[in-house]
Write a protein that holds these residues in place. Structure first.
Motif, short mmCIF file in Angstrom:
data_model
loop_
_atom_site.label_atom_id
_atom_site.label_comp_id
_atom_site.label_asym_id
_atom_site.label_seq_id
_atom_site.Cartn_x
_atom_site.Cartn_y
_atom_site.Cartn_z
N SER A 85 -44.55 52.18 78.20
CA SER A 85 -43.82 51.87 76.97
C SER A 85 -42.70 52.88 76.80
N ASP A 113 -38.38 53.47 75.12
CA ASP A 113 -37.37 52.95 74.19
C ASP A 113 -36.36 52.05 74.89
N ARG A 139 -38.90 48.99 73.90
CA ARG A 139 -38.89 48.86 72.44
C ARG A 139 -37.51 48.49 71.89
N ASN A 158 -39.37 38.53 69.18
CA ASN A 158 -40.07 39.25 70.25
C ASN A 158 -40.16 38.35 71.47
N ARG A 178 -39.21 44.03 70.39
CA ARG A 178 -39.48 44.59 71.72
C ARG A 178 -39.47 43.49 72.77
#
Lengths: 319, 211
Positions: free
Chosen positions: A12, A14, A56, A182, A226
């Motif tokens: 995970s 950014d 993200r 999303n 995301r």
């Protein structure tokens, strides 16, 4: 991990370049050694894992890593291929696809755009992205807004069936009167080192197009949420190992040494730097050159790319 | 930093506008076009090529440098033609018929150009007739062919046969490359050389012309 078990990795980050670098590092270090259909006999087995990658902020800057297997103009053309169907006309007729390996026709067996926007089943042509937009604009919380690529009749006989299998999207309320879009993408198989980055730039651009269409349809603000990228087999081919490992005796750096020798800014580019190269890379590629070069491109696709070019020429448009 | 070093440096950084300005400045100082090309542009691309070979820079960066070099070359070319300056060698290059992949071929073309070769890039999906036409018309020293697919790679053999049938096989060196191509395939189809990567293709071309 027991022998024979495929590792499952979850990453995970950014931004896309951060996720890309971490994925390469983790698959390299933790991936299982597995032979693939594309490895040469003399190559070591590929590094392979099932990987879930969360980005993200899909348009977070810097958005572009400098390590990928094409030029910037080529990347722009690939984005047009996925988002606007620039190369759908390179796909061979169904009767040739069905010949499988016997076919002498070297044109392509599919494009992602073709499968997502014009999926052919029986005598029907289905725009699955159009369906996703319609479905989510009516029922944002629906779990049915998806688009598949796999064609069980056409794909098994070919040497190069689609890697992307499915897109799944959902619209959630942002608590401020607007929505968050999303997107999940599901991949059967994926070349991490030489395809992942370009795939993700194209799919996140498509993600934004869908979000824009949803904003138009709902009359509400739709921001990007995301982007999640799920690969059953995310791999680094054995034939790339020399590039990754380098050769200290010959003064050839490993991929990781090259990364470490530069700051993050020096191994990435932001969208503002990229934009002029997307328009024309000065080497015969990019949107302008593509329109000049590809005379057989259908008119409707040409118009869509011309519109894209107009958008890119605007100062505040982010690629 | 000398003017040549500045040109080489700007080529490495991929600054097209600065390269063009510096090349014009060099010419305005009366420096011959050939010297500007060799000591500025080619020298800059040689460093880029070396860094690429050593994994210090990435493919898109090589191409951005090539773009900057081209900005300078575009100014110099008419002057080089006027003064009848000969390149290191002439290379006709393309991806074979049926194959639309061209990134590997493009990098080879850029690095060859950066090494001082005159490169005629025929693009992708190139049929035999077009290769033959340009090899003859341009009196090419080298024919470079690329393929990314096992199916299209077979066209390289047909192309070598076509050169033989035209009676010009001995006039041109044939080099091949691409993901499925191997040294043994090159030997099998009687090509003159195989390069596993772009930097090796430049070394191979230089070596073949020295033979």
């Amino acid at each position: 991990m027991e022998p024979g078990e495929i590792p499952v990795l979850i990453i995970s980050e950014d931004t896309i370049p951060r996720a890309y670098e971490r994925a390469i590092k983790e698959v390299w270090e933790k991936g299982a050694s597995i032979k693939t259909e594309y490895d040469h006999p003399e190559d070591p087995p590929s590094k392979d894992a099932t990987v879930v990658i969360i980005v993200r902020q899909p348009f977070g800057q810097p958005r572009f890593h400098r390590s990928f297997a094409d030029g910037l103009g080529g990347l722009a053309e690939y984005v047009m291929e996925v988002v606007h169907g620039a190369h759908d006309y390179w796909v061979k007729p169904v009767e040739e696809i069905l010949k499988g390996k016997e076919s002498k026709d070297t044109r392509w067996t599919y494009t992602y755009h073709g499968r997502l926007f014009e999926y052919r089943i029986e005598d029907k042509v289905i725009n699955q992205i159009g369906y996703m937009i319609d479905k989510l604009s009516q029922t944002g919380y629906s779990r049915r807004a998806q688009a598949i690529t796999w064609n069980p009749k056409l794909d098994p006989p070919t040497d190069d069936p689609p890697c992307l299998q499915r897109l799944w999207g959902r619209l959630c309320e942002d608590g401020k009167g607007g929505y968050v879009f999303n997107l999940n993408s599901h991949w059967r198989s994926r070349d991490l080192f030489k395809a992942w980055f370009e795939n993700v730039i194209a799919l996140t651009t498509l993600m934004r197009k869908i979000a824009e269409a949803l904003a138009d349809k709902t009359g509400k603000n739709v921001r990007l949420g995301r982007y999640v990228d799920i690969s059953d087999s995310l791999h680094i081919y054995g034939s790339y190992f020399k590039e990754i490992e380098g050769d200290p005796k010959k003064g050839i750096r490993s991929f990781f040494e090259t990364l470490e020798s530069r700051s993050f800014e020096e191994r990435t580019w932001d969208s503002e730097f990229i934009k002029p190269h997307f328009i024309d890379d000065g080497l015969g590629k990019g949107l302008r050159r593509m329109l000049e070069r590809e005379k057989d491109m259908p008119q409707n696709v040409r118009r869509a790319i011309e519109e894209e070019l107009r958008l890119m020429e605007k100062k505040d448009y982010v690629v | 930093m000398t003017l040549f070093e500045q040109i080489a440096d700007e080529v490495q950084k991929g600054h097209s506008d600065s390269v063009a300005e510096l090349v014009k400045e060099a010419l305005s100082q009366g420096i011959p076009a050939e010297e500007v090309m060799n000591k500025g542009l080619v020298s800059g691309m040689e460093i880029v090529s070396e860094k690429f070979k050593n994994n210090e820079i990435f493919i898109p960066e090589v191409l951005i440098s090539a773009r900057a070099m081209n900005a300078g070359l575009a100014i110099l070319k008419p002057l080089l033609v006027e003064s009848n300056i000969q390149p290191k060698g002439k290379v006709v290059i393309g991806t074979v018929k049926g194959d639309l992949h061209d990134i590997g071929k493009n990098i080879v073309a850029m690095l060859l150009q950066g090494a001082g070769f005159d490169v005629i890039d025929l693009g992708a999906d190139v049929p035999k007739e077009k290769f033959l036409e340009f090899v003859k018309k341009e009196k090419a020293d080298i024919l470079g062919m690329s393929a990314l697919l096992t199916t299209t790679m077979l066209y390289m053999k047909e192309m070598v046969e076509a050169l033989k049938n035209e009676g010009i096989r001995q006039d041109v060196k044939v080099i091949i490359g691409g993901a499925p191509v191997t040294e043994s395939y090159a030997a099998q189809i009687e090509a003159d050389g195989y390069a596993p990567d772009a930097a090796s293709a430049v070394d191979l071309s230089k070596r073949l012309l020295e033979e």
